[in-house]
Design a protein around this motif. Structure first.
Motif, mmCIF file in Angstrom:
data_model
loop_
_atom_site.group_PDB
_atom_site.id
_atom_site.type_symbol
_atom_site.label_atom_id
_atom_site.label_comp_id
_atom_site.label_asym_id
_atom_site.label_seq_id
_atom_site.Cartn_x
_atom_site.Cartn_y
_atom_site.Cartn_z
ATOM 1 N N LEU A 1 0.830 -1.206 0.000
ATOM 2 C CA LEU A 1 0.000 0.000 0.000
ATOM 3 C C LEU A 1 0.865 1.257 0.000
ATOM 4 O O LEU A 1 0.553 2.244 -0.683
ATOM 5 N N VAL A 2 1.963 1.221 0.763
ATOM 6 C CA VAL A 2 2.859 2.373 0.793
ATOM 7 C C VAL A 2 3.520 2.573 -0.566
ATOM 8 O O VAL A 2 3.728 3.702 -1.025
ATOM 9 N N SER A 3 3.834 1.474 -1.252
ATOM 10 C CA SER A 3 4.535 1.574 -2.535
ATOM 11 C C SER A 3 3.646 2.119 -3.644
ATOM 12 O O SER A 3 4.124 2.831 -4.520
ATOM 13 N N VAL A 4 2.349 1.776 -3.617
ATOM 14 C CA VAL A 4 1.468 2.165 -4.724
ATOM 15 C C VAL A 4 0.723 3.466 -4.465
ATOM 16 O O VAL A 4 0.062 3.988 -5.369
ATOM 17 N N GLN A 5 0.805 3.989 -3.244
ATOM 18 C CA GLN A 5 0.059 5.221 -2.953
ATOM 19 C C GLN A 5 0.622 6.397 -3.757
ATOM 20 O O GLN A 5 1.812 6.475 -4.050
ATOM 21 N N LYS A 6 -0.262 7.315 -4.132
ATOM 22 C CA LYS A 6 0.091 8.447 -4.989
ATOM 23 C C LYS A 6 0.206 9.756 -4.211
ATOM 24 O O LYS A 6 0.574 10.787 -4.788
ATOM 25 N N PHE A 7 -0.117 9.727 -2.897
ATOM 26 C CA PHE A 7 -0.070 10.959 -2.116
ATOM 27 C C PHE A 7 1.353 11.486 -2.014
ATOM 28 O O PHE A 7 1.621 12.663 -2.237
ATOM 29 N N LYS A 8 2.292 10.599 -1.695
ATOM 30 C CA LYS A 8 3.700 10.955 -1.637
ATOM 31 C C LYS A 8 4.507 9.776 -2.157
ATOM 32 O O LYS A 8 5.004 8.946 -1.387
ATOM 33 N N PRO A 9 4.646 9.673 -3.482
ATOM 34 C CA PRO A 9 5.335 8.510 -4.066
ATOM 35 C C PRO A 9 6.788 8.407 -3.590
ATOM 36 O O PRO A 9 7.450 9.419 -3.336
#
Length: 276
Positions: A61-69
């Protein structure tokens, strides 16, 4: 013209990129330890979800999130930290292997010969299938063993942490962590309810070198044969220990070289013809 050169910038001992990644890994570790282990009853058995699974999901989830790539520099720092972590893990395994070597001499021939079954299942069956799927050189890392913790060190030392073979090990490790315990739980529950095999034989087979898979498999066997719980758990633990200890030497001297040669044999091409 001055012959003096500008002083070189001092090198930092620890790159700045490792700090946020290490802090993020620590936070994820604390979260998954708080979540803990959960059992899901599926009728024919129970699926055990270990904290490592939650960690992989949170990492995804951390890797695919777009908020702070995560930038490429952070990804490289994470890869470097993985290499350091693998070295620490292998050192820990070495301390466990040393005192356990006498156990190999006391084990019966069936427990020792189970490594032949592991070789047959991975190299003989899985490797040709991976070649058909065109997995490339990652085939060697993905199929030479069950790809648990010691496999990282073997492939990293032989091919490097940036190799396709190493990516094959990593991919199968993640897949085995996410789905291995689930698959082996369902399979063991189904086979144990057939009442065809001796529960101790199934317990021996559950020792595949993975603590999570061994625990999930042996729990399913105990559920089907509760009167033999102590013997089943003991046999599974010894089998898993032998697979871990013996599997290191089999992987280094037999499985990995054999998988590499078998892969080259299956993928070799005829030399280009000369134009006359």
């Amino acid at each position: 013209m001055s012959n003096h050169t500008a002083p070189a910038e001092p090198r930092t001992k620890y790159p700045r990129q490792t700090l946020p990644i290490a802090a993020l890994a620590l936070v994820i570790t604390l979260i998954v330890q708080f979540i803990g282990q959960h059992d899901i009853n599926v009728g024919i058995g129970s699926i055990i979800i270990f904290p490592m699974v939650w960690g992989l999901i949170l990492g995804l989830l951390v890797s695919v999130q777009k908020f702070k790539p995560l930038g490429l520099d952070l990804q490289k720092a994470a890869a470097a930290l993985v290499g350091v972590s693998v070295l620490l893990l292998v050192a820990r395994l070495a301390f466990n292997i040393g005192p356990s070597l006498p156990t190999l001499g006391k084990a019966g021939p069936a427990l020792l010969l189970q490594e032949i079954g592991h070789l047959m299942g991975t190299i003989v069956l899985a490797l040709p299938l991976a070649v058909l799927l065109r997995m490339g050189k990652a085939t060697v890392g993905a199929t030479f063993s069950l790809d648990r913790e010691p496999s990282f060190a073997m492939v990293s030392e032989k091919y490097g942490a940036d190799s396709d073979q190493y990516r094959g090990v990593l991919a199968m490790y993640v897949f085995g962590t996410l789905f291995g315990a689930m698959f082996i739980t369902l399979l063991t529950s189904l086979v144990a309810n057939w009442r065809i095999f001796d529960p101790l034989a199934m317990a021996m087979g559950s020792g595949v070198g993975s603590g999570s898979m061994m625990a999930a498999s042996s729990a399913s066997i105990v559920a089907a044969h509760p009167s033999d719980q102590e013997a089943i758990l003991g046999m599974a633990a010894v089998s898993n220990l032998i697979t871990t200890v013996l599997g290191v030497y089999v992987g280094i001297y037999i499985a990995l070289p054999l998988a590499d040669r078998f892969y080259r044999l299956l993928t070799r091409r005829e030399p280009p013809r000369r134009r006359g």
